[in-house]
Design a protein around this motif. Structure first.
Motif, PDB file in Angstrom:
ATOM      1  N   VAL A  26     -23.246  -4.308  28.469  1.00  0.00           N
ATOM      2  CA  VAL A  26     -24.227  -5.275  28.941  1.00  0.00           C
ATOM      3  C   VAL A  26     -25.628  -4.837  28.516  1.00  0.00           C
ATOM      4  O   VAL A  26     -25.986  -3.663  28.657  1.00  0.00           O
ATOM      5  N   MET A  27     -26.425  -5.757  28.006  1.00  0.00           N
ATOM      6  CA  MET A  27     -27.813  -5.456  27.645  1.00  0.00           C
ATOM      7  C   MET A  27     -28.657  -5.316  28.906  1.00  0.00           C
ATOM      8  O   MET A  27     -28.487  -6.066  29.869  1.00  0.00           O
ATOM      9  N   GLY A  28     -29.604  -4.384  28.866  1.00  0.00           N
ATOM     10  CA  GLY A  28     -30.350  -4.030  30.060  1.00  0.00           C
ATOM     11  C   GLY A  28     -31.289  -5.098  30.587  1.00  0.00           C
ATOM     12  O   GLY A  28     -31.429  -5.273  31.795  1.00  0.00           O
ATOM     13  N   ALA A  29     -31.964  -5.821  29.715  1.00  0.00           N
ATOM     14  CA  ALA A  29     -32.971  -6.776  30.187  1.00  0.00           C
ATOM     15  C   ALA A  29     -32.387  -8.144  30.515  1.00  0.00           C
ATOM     16  O   ALA A  29     -32.822  -8.791  31.466  1.00  0.00           O
ATOM     17  N   THR A  30     -31.387  -8.571  29.747  1.00  0.00           N
ATOM     18  CA  THR A  30     -30.958  -9.972  29.842  1.00  0.00           C
ATOM     19  C   THR A  30     -29.533 -10.169  30.353  1.00  0.00           C
ATOM     20  O   THR A  30     -29.106 -11.306  30.512  1.00  0.00           O
ATOM     21  N   ASN A  31     -28.798  -9.092  30.574  1.00  0.00           N
ATOM     22  CA  ASN A  31     -27.396  -9.163  31.010  1.00  0.00           C
ATOM     23  C   ASN A  31     -26.473  -9.787  29.960  1.00  0.00           C
ATOM     24  O   ASN A  31     -25.347 -10.174  30.279  1.00  0.00           O
ATOM     25  N   TYR A  32     -26.943  -9.914  28.729  1.00  0.00           N
ATOM     26  CA  TYR A  32     -26.096 -10.412  27.646  1.00  0.00           C
ATOM     27  C   TYR A  32     -24.881  -9.493  27.535  1.00  0.00           C
ATOM     28  O   TYR A  32     -25.024  -8.264  27.492  1.00  0.00           O
ATOM     29  N   PRO A 158     -34.411 -18.442  34.211  1.00  0.00           N
ATOM     30  CA  PRO A 158     -34.345 -19.650  33.367  1.00  0.00           C
ATOM     31  C   PRO A 158     -33.451 -19.424  32.150  1.00  0.00           C
ATOM     32  O   PRO A 158     -33.405 -18.323  31.598  1.00  0.00           O
ATOM     33  N   GLY A 159     -32.743 -20.457  31.753  1.00  0.00           N
ATOM     34  CA  GLY A 159     -31.897 -20.352  30.571  1.00  0.00           C
ATOM     35  C   GLY A 159     -30.600 -19.615  30.827  1.00  0.00           C
ATOM     36  O   GLY A 159     -30.173 -19.414  31.968  1.00  0.00           O
ATOM     37  N   SER A 160     -29.983 -19.188  29.738  1.00  0.00           N
ATOM     38  CA  SER A 160     -28.694 -18.491  29.790  1.00  0.00           C
ATOM     39  C   SER A 160     -28.863 -17.055  29.317  1.00  0.00           C
ATOM     40  O   SER A 160     -29.936 -16.663  28.850  1.00  0.00           O
ATOM     41  N   ARG A 161     -27.801 -16.274  29.404  1.00  0.00           N
ATOM     42  CA  ARG A 161     -27.840 -14.916  28.856  1.00  0.00           C
ATOM     43  C   ARG A 161     -28.150 -14.957  27.359  1.00  0.00           C
ATOM     44  O   ARG A 161     -28.891 -14.125  26.849  1.00  0.00           O
ATOM     45  N   SER A 162     -27.556 -15.917  26.664  1.00  0.00           N
ATOM     46  CA  SER A 162     -27.767 -16.025  25.214  1.00  0.00           C
ATOM     47  C   SER A 162     -29.221 -16.336  24.878  1.00  0.00           C
ATOM     48  O   SER A 162     -29.821 -15.708  24.006  1.00  0.00           O
ATOM     49  N   SER A 163     -29.799 -17.304  25.556  1.00  0.00           N
ATOM     50  CA  SER A 163     -31.187 -17.684  25.264  1.00  0.00           C
ATOM     51  C   SER A 163     -32.148 -16.563  25.630  1.00  0.00           C
ATOM     52  O   SER A 163     -33.115 -16.296  24.913  1.00  0.00           O
ATOM     53  N   GLN A 164     -31.873 -15.878  26.746  1.00  0.00           N
ATOM     54  CA  GLN A 164     -32.711 -14.753  27.148  1.00  0.00           C
ATOM     55  C   GLN A 164     -32.578 -13.591  26.161  1.00  0.00           C
ATOM     56  O   GLN A 164     -33.557 -12.917  25.841  1.00  0.00           O
ATOM     57  N   ILE A 168     -35.724 -11.967  24.313  1.00  0.00           N
ATOM     58  CA  ILE A 168     -36.206 -10.678  24.827  1.00  0.00           C
ATOM     59  C   ILE A 168     -35.552  -9.473  24.150  1.00  0.00           C
ATOM     60  O   ILE A 168     -36.243  -8.603  23.592  1.00  0.00           O
ATOM     61  N   ASP A 169     -34.234  -9.389  24.215  1.00  0.00           N
ATOM     62  CA  ASP A 169     -33.532  -8.181  23.756  1.00  0.00           C
ATOM     63  C   ASP A 169     -33.422  -8.083  22.238  1.00  0.00           C
ATOM     64  O   ASP A 169     -33.651  -7.021  21.661  1.00  0.00           O
ATOM     65  N   LYS A 170     -33.049  -9.179  21.606  1.00  0.00           N
ATOM     66  CA  LYS A 170     -32.772  -9.115  20.169  1.00  0.00           C
ATOM     67  C   LYS A 170     -33.973  -8.643  19.347  1.00  0.00           C
ATOM     68  O   LYS A 170     -33.808  -7.822  18.439  1.00  0.00           O
ATOM     69  N   PRO A 171     -35.210  -9.118  19.627  1.00  0.00           N
ATOM     70  CA  PRO A 171     -36.348  -8.640  18.837  1.00  0.00           C
ATOM     71  C   PRO A 171     -36.602  -7.142  18.992  1.00  0.00           C
ATOM     72  O   PRO A 171     -37.247  -6.535  18.131  1.00  0.00           O
ATOM     73  N   ALA A 172     -36.101  -6.534  20.079  1.00  0.00           N
ATOM     74  CA  ALA A 172     -36.347  -5.112  20.323  1.00  0.00           C
ATOM     75  C   ALA A 172     -35.262  -4.212  19.738  1.00  0.00           C
ATOM     76  O   ALA A 172     -35.406  -2.986  19.743  1.00  0.00           O
ATOM     77  N   LEU A 173     -34.176  -4.802  19.234  1.00  0.00           N
ATOM     78  CA  LEU A 173     -33.087  -3.996  18.679  1.00  0.00           C
ATOM     79  C   LEU A 173     -33.477  -3.379  17.341  1.00  0.00           C
ATOM     80  O   LEU A 173     -34.211  -3.974  16.555  1.00  0.00           O
ATOM     81  N   LYS A 174     -32.960  -2.183  17.084  1.00  0.00           N
ATOM     82  CA  LYS A 174     -33.106  -1.582  15.762  1.00  0.00           C
ATOM     83  C   LYS A 174     -32.132  -2.266  14.810  1.00  0.00           C
ATOM     84  O   LYS A 174     -31.072  -2.746  15.233  1.00  0.00           O
ATOM     85  N   PRO A 175     -32.423  -2.304  13.514  1.00  0.00           N
ATOM     86  CA  PRO A 175     -31.478  -2.914  12.577  1.00  0.00           C
ATOM     87  C   PRO A 175     -30.215  -2.070  12.435  1.00  0.00           C
ATOM     88  O   PRO A 175     -30.244  -0.845  12.637  1.00  0.00           O
TER      89      PRO A 175
END
Length: 233
Positions: A26-32, A158-164, A168-175
């Motif tokens: 599970v991702m820490g910020a968005t629960n994805y 607001p929104g879903s796990r995917s939209s969050q 939020i999380d995806k831009p912070a991930l390393k490649p």
């Protein structure tokens, strides 16, 4: 972490079944959430579940906070846990840091604890009346239900796990690294007096000056590489 319940995989010829373990991240910020079924909670399954999870995310998080599973943590400790060398090698390949949760401190990985409960409730419970004859078939169903879970409207945000996750999380991930990860079993070995090391009952020669030294053997496919203090010897 892994779910407590398992899902049976039925052998169509013998009608015997074997339990499939369900891995959850599970991702820490968005629960994805990511989930998949594997044969065991053993080292190779544990490691490769991480690999497939990073591919699912499309990147690598700064930190990975797992449970003190024996496959990943050789020695659990409140302050300085000892990672399995194979797990450490995975972390180095993906340029991430593994910080296991402290023993008896479930709040250290509260997101995973809740994620496991959600996967058990929203995915595994919906599969309990279905029969699966292969891991491929089971993981396809888990993938379908996982997509539904991540796209479900959240009650408190607001929104879903995917939209969050996208915001939020995806831009912070390393490649992801450019080179594809290959499962590498790492074993600590000592050089014998005849300047050989033993790996899986086979013996390999190393420079004689390393007699009695502790080295690391990296076993990948049919290749064995031996390292001394991080240098290939």
């Amino acid at each position: 972490d892994y779910c407590g319940p398992t899902i049976p995989i039925v052998n169509a010829r013998t009608v015997e079944f074997r339990p499939a373990q369900v891995f959850v991240a599970v991702m820490g910020a968005t629960n994805y959430t990511y989930a998949e079924a594997t044969l065991s909670q053993g080292l190779e399954d544990w490691i490769m579940s991480h690999v497939r999870c990073f591919e699912f995310l499309g990147g690598v998080p700064e930190l990975v906070i797992p449970d003190n599973l024996k496959s990943g943590v050789t020695k659990a400790c409140r302050y300085e846990p000892d990672l399995n060398p194979t797990y450490q090698q995975l972390a180095e390949h993906y340029d991430t840091t593994v910080i296991p949760a402290r023993p008896y401190k479930p709040k250290d990985k509260a997101k995973a604890e809740v994620g496991v409960q959600i996967v058990e409730r929203w995915i595994m419970a919906r599969l309990r009346h279905e029969t699966f004859f292969s891991f491929k078939q089971l993981n396809q169903r888990i993938s379908d239900l996982l997509e539904d879970l991540n796209n479900r409207q959240m009650k408190k945000h607001p929104g879903s796990r995917s939209s969050q996750f996208i915001a939020i999380d995806k831009p912070a991930l390393k490649p992801l690294p450019q080179t594809v990860y290959q499962y590498t079993f790492v074993k600590k070995v000592r050089v014998h007096i005849d300047y050989h090391v033993e790996v899986e009952k086979h013996y390999y020669s190393v420079p004689y000056a390393l007699v009695r030294q502790k080295l690391e053997a990296h076993i990948c496919g049919q290749q064995v590489k031996v390292y001394h203090q991080g240098k290939l010897v």
